[in-house]
Design a protein around this motif. Structure first.
Motif, PDB file in Angstrom:
ATOM      1  N   UNK A 264       0.720  -1.276   0.114  1.00  0.00           N
ATOM      2  CA  UNK A 264      -0.138  -0.009   0.197  1.00  0.00           C
ATOM      3  C   UNK A 264       0.660   0.758   0.023  1.00  0.00           C
ATOM      4  N   UNK A 265       1.558   1.530   1.155  1.00  0.00           N
ATOM      5  CA  UNK A 265       2.479   2.450   0.934  1.00  0.00           C
ATOM      6  C   UNK A 265       3.377   2.542   0.153  1.00  0.00           C
ATOM      7  N   UNK A 266       4.569   1.716  -0.587  1.00  0.00           N
ATOM      8  CA  UNK A 266       4.881   2.014  -1.895  1.00  0.00           C
ATOM      9  C   UNK A 266       4.322   2.141  -3.376  1.00  0.00           C
ATOM     10  N   UNK A 307      -8.631 -12.160  -1.474  1.00  0.00           N
ATOM     11  CA  UNK A 307      -7.165 -12.186  -1.243  1.00  0.00           C
ATOM     12  C   UNK A 307      -6.509 -10.942  -2.634  1.00  0.00           C
ATOM     13  N   UNK A 308      -6.902 -11.443  -3.171  1.00  0.00           N
ATOM     14  CA  UNK A 308      -6.880 -10.975  -4.951  1.00  0.00           C
ATOM     15  C   UNK A 308      -7.185  -9.354  -4.611  1.00  0.00           C
ATOM     16  N   UNK A 309      -8.791  -9.324  -4.322  1.00  0.00           N
ATOM     17  CA  UNK A 309      -9.822  -8.429  -4.478  1.00  0.00           C
ATOM     18  C   UNK A 309      -9.035  -7.352  -3.290  1.00  0.00           C
ATOM     19  N   UNK A 310      -8.743  -7.989  -2.120  1.00  0.00           N
ATOM     20  CA  UNK A 310      -8.027  -7.228  -1.316  1.00  0.00           C
ATOM     21  C   UNK A 310      -6.309  -6.415  -2.079  1.00  0.00           C
ATOM     22  N   UNK A 311      -5.740  -7.357  -2.739  1.00  0.00           N
ATOM     23  CA  UNK A 311      -4.412  -6.337  -3.022  1.00  0.00           C
ATOM     24  C   UNK A 311      -4.750  -5.026  -3.779  1.00  0.00           C
ATOM     25  N   UNK A 312      -6.185  -5.353  -5.214  1.00  0.00           N
ATOM     26  CA  UNK A 312      -6.718  -4.318  -5.627  1.00  0.00           C
ATOM     27  C   UNK A 312      -6.637  -3.393  -5.249  1.00  0.00           C
ATOM     28  N   UNK A 317      -5.944   2.545  -3.271  1.00  0.00           N
ATOM     29  CA  UNK A 317      -5.538   2.820  -1.858  1.00  0.00           C
ATOM     30  C   UNK A 317      -4.442   3.557  -1.716  1.00  0.00           C
ATOM     31  N   UNK A 318      -3.390   2.510  -2.231  1.00  0.00           N
ATOM     32  CA  UNK A 318      -2.442   3.113  -1.872  1.00  0.00           C
ATOM     33  C   UNK A 318      -1.494   4.263  -2.481  1.00  0.00           C
ATOM     34  N   UNK A 319      -2.142   4.852  -4.370  1.00  0.00           N
ATOM     35  CA  UNK A 319      -1.981   5.387  -4.940  1.00  0.00           C
ATOM     36  C   UNK A 319      -2.507   6.450  -4.604  1.00  0.00           C
ATOM     37  N   UNK A 320      -4.348   6.421  -4.472  1.00  0.00           N
ATOM     38  CA  UNK A 320      -4.978   7.333  -3.579  1.00  0.00           C
ATOM     39  C   UNK A 320      -3.855   8.701  -2.612  1.00  0.00           C
TER      40      UNK A 320
END
Length: 409
Positions: A264-266, A307-312, A317-320
């Motif tokens: 997320x932070x990356x 889990x796949x949707x969580x990664x998406x 969310x990280x980009x935002x």
């Protein structure tokens, strides 16, 4: 007051500029934020060893924020008055002491004491380091200094959980080694802070209530709100999402839980690097929209156990988060008066860290009643709506400025 006048440093804090000192200061900011987030993937192990509930995890976050906020308000303005070095060198020392307490912890009170020290250190250093980066930037480019400070801050937030997760999973002494590594890496940071140039201001510092200069209040309100919402998501990932990931994946691998935070932070850091130079207002609006989408997907991922949707959701969310934060701090850094630079930045970071801590505490209490999945879903829904509301406010403010420019022409 024009942006150029605002950006011109006063003689009080005209620093000796060099590329090496600038990057060493960025390294210090990165290390401090890395250290304060090393415990993130370790809390599950602490729960098992010391026998406390998920609610205690959120209370540990609470004491961190409770120490950090007054530290920001006291030491940011103090560094404007007495110089960066006299605040930052002790802050790095206190951060190392906090890591030492974590390494020695054998019961829950040690964790609370360690987090209090970390909060004091990060609070004292955040505003002063961000201001120092602007003063030390070799070309005097505040936009570039803002980018470096946000990438270092968010990069530290993401590096801490990843490093601790990997060391805890694959190296010996999982609750000791990460903090020993942090202490060793803080030694060059301490040396850098001790050698910073310092100058005494023309006026003496004295305790006073937090205040924002009138020329900055409008920008501070909109940018502060956007960053508060952006960092509520960071707080969620740092405190509860590693457990959320283990529930969805069925794996207890500590590196996996820390890796979700780092992903997320990356993505946040990468988005900031790619968006450098774009209009700050546009970054905030785009970031808030993506945050809302990512939060909705995070809630749906829990409902579908995907889990796949969580990664998406984590990537979006990280980009935002990265775009919203970069746009916000760029605006604050641009308009903060030079003689109160660290003061204004510190007040801004109060909003940021309240976003990290306060909402997540509420989620912790809610999880005790509804369970983790229900608490996270309700939290994400509320924050997504607030992101859209702030987006509308920002867009309307932009439209009013455009209309005023047209009518003035």
């Amino acid at each position: 007051m024009t942006a150029e006048q605002v950006a011109e440093p006063t003689k009080t804090h005209r620093a000796v500029k060099s590329s090496g000192r600038f990057w060493a200061t960025a390294y210090t900011l990165l290390l401090l934020l890395t250290g304060t987030n090393l415990p993130t993937p370790l809390y599950r192990g602490y729960q098992q060893d010391f026998g406390f509930s998920p609610l205690v995890v959120t209370l540990i976050f609470a004491v961190y924020v409770a120490a950090l906020v007054p530290s920001l308000l006291i030491f940011g303005p103090l560094s404007d008055a007495i110089g960066r070095r006299k605040v930052l060198a002790p802050a790095v020392f206190v951060a190392a002491l906090g890591s030492l307490l974590f390494a020695l912890a054998d019961s829950t009170p040690w964790l609370f004491a360690a987090r209090i020290l970390q909060g004091l250190a990060v609070g004292a250093a955040s505003g002063a380091l961000t201001a120092a980066l602007s003063e030390l930037e070799p070309r005097g480019d505040r936009r570039r200094a803002a980018l470096v400070s946000t990438v270092a801050s968010v990069g530290g937030l993401g590096t801490g959980p990843l490093v601790a997760g990997i060391l805890a999973q694959y190296a010996p002494a999982p609750h000791v080694l990460p903090f020993v590594v942090e202490i060793v890496l803080l030694i060059p940071a301490f040396i850098t802070m001790v050698t910073l140039p310092t100058a005494r201001a023309a006026t003496k510092w004295k305790p006073r209530r937090p205040s924002i200069p009138a020329s900055v209040r409008g920008v501070f309100g909109t940018s502060g709100t956007a960053s508060f919402l952006a960092f509520t998501v960071v707080g969620l990932f740092l405190s509860l999402v590693p457990t959320y990931v283990t529930k969805l994946s069925g794996s207890s691998n500590l590196a996996l839980g820390g890796g979700a935070v780092t992903l997320m932070l990356g993505c946040s850091c990468l988005a900031q690097l790619l968006a450098y130079g774009k209009p700050a207002h546009r970054l905030q609006i785009t970031g808030l929209a993506l945050l809302a989408v990512g939060l909705v997907l995070l809630a749906v991922a829990g409902g579908l156990s995907s889990l796949a949707l969580l990664l998406v959701a984590t990537v979006i969310g990280g980009v935002g988060q990265g775009l919203a934060f970069l746009g916000s701090i760029t605006e604050i850094n641009r308009f903060a008066p030079a003689d109160r630079h660290a003061d204004v930045i510190s007040s801004f970071y109060v909003i940021v860290y309240l976003g990290v801590g306060v909402p997540v505490i509420s989620v912790g209490f809610l999880a005790a009643v509804t369970g983790l999945l229900g608490a996270v879903q309700l939290f994400t829904a509320v924050v997504a709506v607030l992101c859209l509301i702030d987006l509308v406010v920002l867009a309307r403010g932009r439209n009013k400025l455009a209309e005023a420019a047209v009518s003035g022409a």
